[in-house]
Design a protein around this motif. Sequence first.
Motif, PDB file in Angstrom:
ATOM      1  N   SER C  33       0.784  -1.040   0.217  1.00 48.36           N
ATOM      2  CA  SER C  33      -0.118  -0.134  -0.251  1.00 48.36           C
ATOM      3  C   SER C  33       0.580   1.586   0.164  1.00 48.36           C
ATOM      4  O   SER C  33       0.481   2.448   0.088  1.00 48.36           O
ATOM      5  CB  SER C  33      -0.784   0.223   0.646  1.00 48.36           C
ATOM      6  OG  SER C  33      -0.015  -0.054   2.071  1.00 48.36           O
ATOM      7  N   LEU C  34       2.211   1.230   0.460  1.00 44.59           N
ATOM      8  CA  LEU C  34       3.097   2.396   0.381  1.00 44.59           C
ATOM      9  C   LEU C  34       4.238   2.481  -0.781  1.00 44.59           C
ATOM     10  O   LEU C  34       4.735   3.281  -1.075  1.00 44.59           O
ATOM     11  CB  LEU C  34       4.168   2.232   1.525  1.00 44.59           C
ATOM     12  CG  LEU C  34       2.734   2.244   3.068  1.00 44.59           C
ATOM     13  CD1 LEU C  34       4.057   2.078   4.361  1.00 44.59           C
ATOM     14  CD2 LEU C  34       2.322   3.372   2.624  1.00 44.59           C
ATOM     15  N   TRP C  50       8.851   5.575  -1.208  1.00 40.12           N
ATOM     16  CA  TRP C  50       7.480   5.201  -0.691  1.00 40.12           C
ATOM     17  C   TRP C  50       6.350   6.321  -1.160  1.00 40.12           C
ATOM     18  O   TRP C  50       6.555   7.402  -1.357  1.00 40.12           O
ATOM     19  CB  TRP C  50       7.908   5.658   0.711  1.00 40.12           C
ATOM     20  CG  TRP C  50       8.807   5.003   1.161  1.00 40.12           C
ATOM     21  CD1 TRP C  50      10.321   4.789   1.396  1.00 40.12           C
ATOM     22  CD2 TRP C  50       8.695   3.693   2.325  1.00 40.12           C
ATOM     23  NE1 TRP C  50      11.047   3.590   1.257  1.00 40.12           N
ATOM     24  CE2 TRP C  50       9.774   3.317   2.238  1.00 40.12           C
ATOM     25  CE3 TRP C  50       7.548   3.383   3.122  1.00 40.12           C
ATOM     26  CZ2 TRP C  50       9.974   1.566   3.803  1.00 40.12           C
ATOM     27  CZ3 TRP C  50       7.615   1.957   3.787  1.00 40.12           C
ATOM     28  CH2 TRP C  50       8.603   1.873   4.512  1.00 40.12           C
ATOM     29  N   THR C  51       5.286   5.945  -0.754  1.00 41.42           N
ATOM     30  CA  THR C  51       4.211   6.957  -1.415  1.00 41.42           C
ATOM     31  C   THR C  51       2.914   6.825  -0.545  1.00 41.42           C
ATOM     32  O   THR C  51       2.139   5.778   0.120  1.00 41.42           O
ATOM     33  CB  THR C  51       3.628   7.208  -2.021  1.00 41.42           C
ATOM     34  OG1 THR C  51       2.442   8.556  -2.974  1.00 41.42           O
ATOM     35  CG2 THR C  51       3.368   6.084  -2.745  1.00 41.42           C
ATOM     36  N   LEU C  52       1.492   7.794   0.429  1.00 35.80           N
ATOM     37  CA  LEU C  52       0.992   7.801   0.604  1.00 35.80           C
ATOM     38  C   LEU C  52      -0.037   7.969  -0.188  1.00 35.80           C
ATOM     39  O   LEU C  52      -1.066   8.522   0.163  1.00 35.80           O
ATOM     40  CB  LEU C  52       0.750   8.658   2.283  1.00 35.80           C
ATOM     41  CG  LEU C  52       1.133   8.821   3.314  1.00 35.80           C
ATOM     42  CD1 LEU C  52       1.578   9.553   4.212  1.00 35.80           C
ATOM     43  CD2 LEU C  52       1.284   6.998   4.179  1.00 35.80           C
ATOM     44  N   TYR C  55      -3.557   6.346  -0.295  1.00 37.68           N
ATOM     45  CA  TYR C  55      -4.404   6.079   0.645  1.00 37.68           C
ATOM     46  C   TYR C  55      -5.406   7.443   0.451  1.00 37.68           C
ATOM     47  O   TYR C  55      -6.674   7.626   1.242  1.00 37.68           O
ATOM     48  CB  TYR C  55      -3.769   6.442   2.297  1.00 37.68           C
ATOM     49  CG  TYR C  55      -3.008   5.292   2.851  1.00 37.68           C
ATOM     50  CD1 TYR C  55      -2.282   4.769   2.792  1.00 37.68           C
ATOM     51  CD2 TYR C  55      -3.899   4.320   3.962  1.00 37.68           C
ATOM     52  CE1 TYR C  55      -1.690   3.546   2.783  1.00 37.68           C
ATOM     53  CE2 TYR C  55      -4.238   2.935   3.671  1.00 37.68           C
ATOM     54  CZ  TYR C  55      -2.422   3.027   3.587  1.00 37.68           C
ATOM     55  OH  TYR C  55      -1.500   1.416   3.868  1.00 37.68           O
ATOM     56  N   ALA C 245      -4.141  -0.656  -0.116  1.00 37.12           N
ATOM     57  CA  ALA C 245      -4.116   0.715   1.217  1.00 37.12           C
ATOM     58  C   ALA C 245      -6.029   0.014   1.934  1.00 37.12           C
ATOM     59  O   ALA C 245      -5.740   0.640   3.275  1.00 37.12           O
ATOM     60  CB  ALA C 245      -4.354   1.779   0.529  1.00 37.12           C
TER      61      ALA C 245
END
Lengths: 312, 428, 276
Positions: C33-34, C50-52, C55, C245
């Motif tokens: 999910s990241l 990496w990323t949010l 979400y 996510a």
Amino acid sequence: MSAVAARSETAIAPAPQRRRLSDRVRAERRLAVLLVGPAAIVMVAVTAYPVIDTIVLSLQRADLRFPGASKWVGLSNYGAVLKSSVWWQDVLHTMIISVIAVSFQFVLGMLLALAMHRTLVARGLLRSIALIPYGIVAVVSAYSWNYAWSLTSGWIPKVLGLTSDPLSHQFGTYAAIIVTEIWKNTPFMALLLLAGLALVPDELHEAARVDGATTWQRFRRITLPLMMPAILVALLFRTLDEVRIFDVIYIFNQGANGTESISMLNYSTLLDRLNLGLGSAVSVLLFVLVAIIAFLFIKGFGAGAGPSGKRA
Amino acid sequence: MPTRRDRVHALRIMLTLAVMLAGASAAGCGAASSQGPVTLNWYVYPEPSGSFAYAASTCSNDSGGKYRIVMNLLSTASDQQRVSEVRRLAAGDPSIDILAMDVDWTAEYAAAKWILPWPAAQAAQVTRGDLPGPVATATWNGRLYAAPLNSNTELLWYRKDLLAAIHRPPPTTWSQMIDDSILLAKQGKPHYIEEQGSQYEGLTVWFNSMVDSAGGGILTKNDTIIVGPTTQVAASIMHRLATSPAADPSLNVTQEAQSETAFEHGTAAFQINYPFVWAAAHKDTPSIGKEMGYALFPRVNPAIAPRVSIGGYNLGVSSFSQHPQLAFDAVKCMIQPQFQRRDAIKGGLAPVQASIYGEPAFAKAYPFHAQIKAQLEHYGIRPQTPVYADVTLAIQKALSPTASINPTSVVSTLGTEIKAALSSEALL
Amino acid sequence: MSQRARQLTGWSSAFVLIVVLSLVPVVWIVMLSLKTPATATDGAFIPHQWTLSNYSDIFKQGIFTSALRNSIGIGLISTALAVLLAAMAAYAIARLDFPGKQAILAVALAVVMFPQISLVGPLYNLWRQIGLYDTWPGLIVPYMTFALPLSIYTLSAFFREIPWELEQAAQVDGATPFQAFRKVIAPLAMPGIVTTFIIVFIICWNDFIFAISLTSTTKAETVPAAIAQFPGASQFTQPIGDIAAAAVVVTVPVMVLVLLFQRRIVAGLTAGAVKG
């Protein structure tokens, strides 16, 4: 509260007069009907129509695409299914997966239950974490494992040093599906076993230890026999679930590479091919198969001595 | 112990609640208002770029208050979309008006009388200027049953640098392509040919393209099985690919997305896939995108131009719609060239209007527009039969895994399986 | 005390092993999910980039938030109703003697054994006719029905273990029937009820086939159905990051439940024999 629940039945006063006894019995039965009634009504009402519909359809040649062309064919759908090699292959696939998965779940579940019961280290945390696989949405768990086993996008083949894609072959797909099922369902098995495990009185273990019994002997002679009802309920429910395995197989490859389960066959006949007659026959036969397994468990091993029967 | 009165009381409360809940929801799902624009429910997959939503809202606004198109989202997976649509159609659901249909569902829906044929006058208008392939997919028994919305066809994508390394031009036939791949393998270079070999519709697409390109077919329009020598040629090539070094180890589980991924990871020299891979590769791995070349689908028979199974979506009007004429109007609006253009450039969906292929903006976004147009004019088409779902299942099971295809017996196996599928009396 | 030290080491190793085995796939989903869309398929366990954004993506679409609301609401109501009905039935099965006890258990077992897939078609038709399609009750009723067998089995096992005569003893000591129930029986029954509640809630939370068949809009779609509707980058790609996510987000409430109620679950399972 005592550590061991008292086993005595609710005493029925030996009524001197016959009339008073039957009054009480009648009152008890009335109350029972009132209490059990709602649950029974809901279960029967909601499932009666679909179940009857399925049985009726299984006796017809019915196709959702040709609604006006249904006709009664008696048992010929059942004949077609039972004569088909596809059906028997799928039964075989399902049995292989079920037997292996449930066996592993039982052994690992027992170990996990023992750990959850007796560990000296972070018991609460252990129990919480061990229950997490159980709480994850089943489809997501299947998806995560499918991805993990992928040769290019996953990490398992790298860890195992594989060059060929495990999911492209029957054996690898079996292994992946079974591992997924074990991971997801061992906590549930452990929960059910823990219930039985915790009811084994410590005094018996103490006495046996004093008498010089080894851990294995104590396990085999004391724990296992006293746990039998819980073991059989656990095995029964888990086997019934495994025989109807669907989600994982659907996500892994829709049953290709020789891993199609009976439920997958049911789905593809009913919802893909829209063949209601054949599909309903498969449903009924699947139900019969599951019922046979349940019957074998209950009669053969006395799993009925669970909630309503006598304890060992 | 709780008294009987307590229990009965609880029961009564529960029942009342249940009835109230049921009543409230039934009322909530009640009839649409009689004033104001009519709500047209469009059952469609969630199109990522928002172009479909744009078309729906623009057409609603332009209708002058007559109708409002509401998108009801289905699953992203095509077979799940069909399951959802079919269940509702089989139940005669009056709340569906417009359906987005994958091109191979037309015969099934039409024969079951789930969708309305276009009135003859409007049919000509709707398909004017459309490429012949998409129109063929929307036609059944000589009548137009759906309006082509967008199309799709697989091309050959290759690594220019790898071909340069072995001093070979882009292959024009399958045997050339497999030979090229084997040569690359001998030199220890990336060499896989990515194709969709998983047991799903993509396998039927591949097989059908091969058979049509060999000059044959699988079923005629009236469900006569015509598998024969051309089928054997097609299946043999598939078998050769699957058992050669050209085969990706994951061939048995490869679908379109995995083909693209493998190509982007650099392990493949060729891939047969839809045009979405061009934009994807340029965005995800520009180093591979830079080296990406494109060509027509390789020939099976060197003397015949390839015929590639057409993909894409058509728009149908449900027979149970309460506003069929408005639904037809809405569809006519949403398939207009301006929306097709937007679908193409923003959404990567090939248009069906021939004229768009010549426009500069389109040509810039789709350098391979000529190849797509050619393959939509000289097209292959999957069997059009009401029992297509059974036929494709039979084909998939007979040909998967591709490495296990027996070239000598595949024709009779396929014949038997497809016959069982057509009769609907046996398990597949 | 070297035996104790040995035991501690042994159990610590077991702890680590169990934690790792339980959590590796969960951590994998979190890692997925990241990952950025470009690296989602690179096969690395730990993301290189990496990323949010995944979400924020899933909450931007109205589908997911309403799906969460539907899942929680429908799950809680179905579970409450199932546990209520099951508790009544289990009480009767555990304490009372009546004909048909075996019959009701057989019916419960039969309900749980019938293939769900075949029930979908007829249920869909029925719900359409009486207006329950795409509504909360439309899902609550089947969920409740299919949760009843396991609930009845579990609860009657608990209720069999409760020393009911303690209630009589309390009344002899001067308590009213209601007081006796509240102070003696209810605390003994509570762990069993909580356990059953959690087990049933998880079953409802997980369901996929009824969710996609009996709903069609955000009015009643639950999370498993909504996940199937996340759009990918193209028609053919699955939105791995978004799905992962969403998976993480829906696992959190369950983890919270399990962590909060772990003591109760285990206490319940052992009828209080084992304290947390």
